[in-house]
Scaffold this motif. Structure first.
Motif, PDB file in Angstrom:
ATOM      1  N   TRP A 136     109.499  44.663  45.377  1.00  0.00           N
ATOM      2  CA  TRP A 136     109.032  45.325  44.172  1.00  0.00           C
ATOM      3  C   TRP A 136     109.527  46.767  44.107  1.00  0.00           C
ATOM      4  O   TRP A 136     109.945  47.248  43.060  1.00  0.00           O
ATOM      5  CB  TRP A 136     107.505  45.286  44.117  1.00  0.00           C
ATOM      6  CG  TRP A 136     106.970  43.917  43.869  1.00  0.00           C
ATOM      7  CD1 TRP A 136     107.594  42.885  43.229  1.00  0.00           C
ATOM      8  CD2 TRP A 136     105.703  43.402  44.272  1.00  0.00           C
ATOM      9  NE1 TRP A 136     106.782  41.783  43.205  1.00  0.00           N
ATOM     10  CE2 TRP A 136     105.623  42.064  43.827  1.00  0.00           C
ATOM     11  CE3 TRP A 136     104.624  43.942  44.960  1.00  0.00           C
ATOM     12  CZ2 TRP A 136     104.500  41.270  44.037  1.00  0.00           C
ATOM     13  CZ3 TRP A 136     103.502  43.163  45.185  1.00  0.00           C
ATOM     14  CH2 TRP A 136     103.442  41.829  44.731  1.00  0.00           C
ATOM     15  N   SER A 147     107.461  49.642  37.110  1.00  0.00           N
ATOM     16  CA  SER A 147     106.551  49.701  38.263  1.00  0.00           C
ATOM     17  C   SER A 147     105.173  49.145  37.925  1.00  0.00           C
ATOM     18  O   SER A 147     104.284  49.133  38.774  1.00  0.00           O
ATOM     19  CB  SER A 147     106.408  51.151  38.731  1.00  0.00           C
ATOM     20  OG  SER A 147     105.853  51.955  37.696  1.00  0.00           O
ATOM     21  N   ASP A 149     101.968  46.744  37.154  1.00  0.00           N
ATOM     22  CA  ASP A 149     101.470  45.569  37.874  1.00  0.00           C
ATOM     23  C   ASP A 149     101.956  44.275  37.242  1.00  0.00           C
ATOM     24  O   ASP A 149     102.243  43.303  37.943  1.00  0.00           O
ATOM     25  CB  ASP A 149      99.936  45.581  37.911  1.00  0.00           C
ATOM     26  CG  ASP A 149      99.382  46.545  38.956  1.00  0.00           C
ATOM     27  OD1 ASP A 149     100.134  46.939  39.863  1.00  0.00           O
ATOM     28  OD2 ASP A 149      98.190  46.909  38.842  1.00  0.00           O
ATOM     29  N   LYS A 152     105.268  43.131  38.495  1.00  0.00           N
ATOM     30  CA  LYS A 152     105.165  42.488  39.807  1.00  0.00           C
ATOM     31  C   LYS A 152     104.604  41.068  39.658  1.00  0.00           C
ATOM     32  O   LYS A 152     105.059  40.132  40.322  1.00  0.00           O
ATOM     33  CB  LYS A 152     104.274  43.319  40.729  1.00  0.00           C
ATOM     34  CG  LYS A 152     104.768  44.742  40.947  1.00  0.00           C
ATOM     35  CD  LYS A 152     103.747  45.570  41.712  1.00  0.00           C
ATOM     36  CE  LYS A 152     104.197  47.017  41.837  1.00  0.00           C
ATOM     37  NZ  LYS A 152     103.186  47.859  42.513  1.00  0.00           N
TER      38      LYS A 152
END
Length: 282
Positions: A136, A147, A149, A152
């Motif tokens: 990540w 970046s 959440d 991810k």
């Protein structure tokens, strides 16, 4: 993205700290170009065993700590993975969840030796999703991905999409088609369709995440855009340009930035796996 109140299934095999083997030499640039190998370029995990042997060392084949990790990164993987499972249980009759293995640097897998250089990957032999969480950071700092959440979570949901393809027999059908293909360019078209479908399936999960969790796991303002930015950053054409080369569509294995954005968005807008037929144009 809201996730911290989400259900944890505890189906995590946490092998972090078990002494995996990293890559010697090359610096961060070489590491990152290798790390995008599977998630971005679609390298078959079974072919990396030879690469691992040439680098030296073997990873642990023993199971790690089973359950739900207590650290934030591990808990995030568990919550998201559990929510993806809950969505697919409503979409696919007889759905059986994969195991998620978190590791560092390298580990043994049912598909050979797995290492961080492969990026996130799914092994159909043992039906595990393998994640080295350092990927990540590399996506963000080296590839320009978001970046957030949800960016991810998109990576995790994409790998679960490959698990769904294994359960549905799609993966096996693609392998058979590739064996009949006339040349690598035609074989790559099937890889692209497979990967774009996994992107679409990630969108299907995102569209249904809140409904199966009573809102405990849910996208918030800007999350979809963050996921689309990440999908664009890891398109084959964008990566070929980043490496200083010309764009060669015949060499695509995951699809262009525009295609990855399109299919992630389509899955999210429809929330329906039936809308993810990426093979019809082949």
């Amino acid at each position: 993205m809201r996730w911290q109140g989400g259900r944890r299934g505890g189906n995590i095999d946490d092998r972090r700290g078990m002494g995996g083997v990293g890559i010697a030499g090359g610096g961060i640039g070489a590491l990152v170009l290798a790390a995008i190998g599977y998630f971005v370029f679609g390298i078959d995990p079974q072919t990396t065993q030879q690469v691992a042997s040439s680098l030296g060392g073997v990873g642990s084949t023993e199971a790690g700590r089973q359950g739900s990790p207590e650290d934030q990164a591990g808990a995030f993987v568990d919550v998201i993975g559990t929510n993806v499972d809950d969505v697919w249980k409503t979409k696919l009759q007889g759905y059986a969840p994969p195991t998620v293995t978190i590791y560092e640097q390298g580990t043994g897998t049912g598909c050979g030796y797995g290492q961080a250089a492969m990026g996130p990957f799914y092994c159909p032999t043992d039906r595990h999703v393998y994640l080295d969480l350092s990927f990540w950071q590399q996506m963000e700092t080296e590839l320009g991905a978001s970046s957030a959440d949800f960016a991810k979570a998109y990576v995790i949901a994409h790998e679960y999409g490959h698990h769904v393809q294994t359960l549905m027999g799609t993966n096996a059908q693609v392998q058979q088609a590739q064996q009949r293909a006339r040349g690598q360019a035609e074989a790559n078209q099937y890889s692209v369709a497979l990967e774009l479908q996994a992107d679409c399936y990630a969108g299907v999960w995102a569209a249904n995440a809140a409904a199966v969790s009573n809102g405990a796991v849910a996208l918030e303002a800007g999350d979809l855009e963050a996921g689309l930015r990440t999908a664009s950053a890891i398109g084959d054409d964008t990566l070929q340009r980043r490496q200083g080369g010309r764009v060669v569509p015949e060499g695509f294995t995951h699809g262009s930035s525009a295609q990855r954005v399109e299919w992630l968005r389509r899955g999210y807008q429809t929330g329906d796996p039936a809308a993810c037929d990426t093979f019809s144009a082949l």
